[in-house]
Design a protein around this motif. Sequence first.
Motif: not given
Length: 164
Positions: A107-110, A132-136, A114-119
Motif C-alpha cells: 500500500i505504501a508503494q502504491v 488506508v491513509t498516510r497517517a495509518d 501515484h503520489k497520493i495520500k490515501r488508498v
Amino acid sequence: MTHDVVSVKWDATMRDVAHLLIEKAISALPVVDESNRPIGVVSEGDLACASEMRRKERSQWWLAQLAEGEPLNESFLAAIDAGNCCVGKLMAQPVITAPEAATLEEIAQVMEKHKIKRVVITGENGAIAGIVTRADIVRAVAAQQDAARVTVALSERGRAMALE
C-alpha cells in the motif's frame, strides 16, 4: 485501516462534501456508484480549487454586469451556482485501490508510485472495504518500532537475569 468508510455518491454537492469533511474530521471521501464501488475520490484540495474557480467566476460576473446587458455565456451561468456542483465533476479519477490482502508495504508503494495520500481498499466484489491513509502507515510503523523496543527490552532483561 479505517473500515467504517464515509463515502458519497457522484451527484453529492460540494456543500454536502464540505459538511461531511468537517463533521467527520477527515480530508477526503471516496465517491461511489450504486453498488458501493469506488469511482473517484474528492478531497479538501478539490473543494479549495473549486472555491478559487468560483472567485474568478464572480469577478467575471461583475464584469458581465458592467457590460450593460450583454448576454452571458450559458456555461458561465451554470457555473455561478458552483456550490451546487456535483462532486462527479471534481473528483480525482480513476480511483487508486488495493485489495484487502495487500500488505502495508504494498500500500505504501502504491501511495508513493501515484503520489497520493490515501488508498481505497476493495473487497472481492469491488466494493469499498476500507481506506488506508498516510497517517495509518505512520501509526503502523510506530507500533512496529514500539513492539521491537519491547522485544529488545525483554531480551536484554532475560540476558541480565541469566547473568545473575
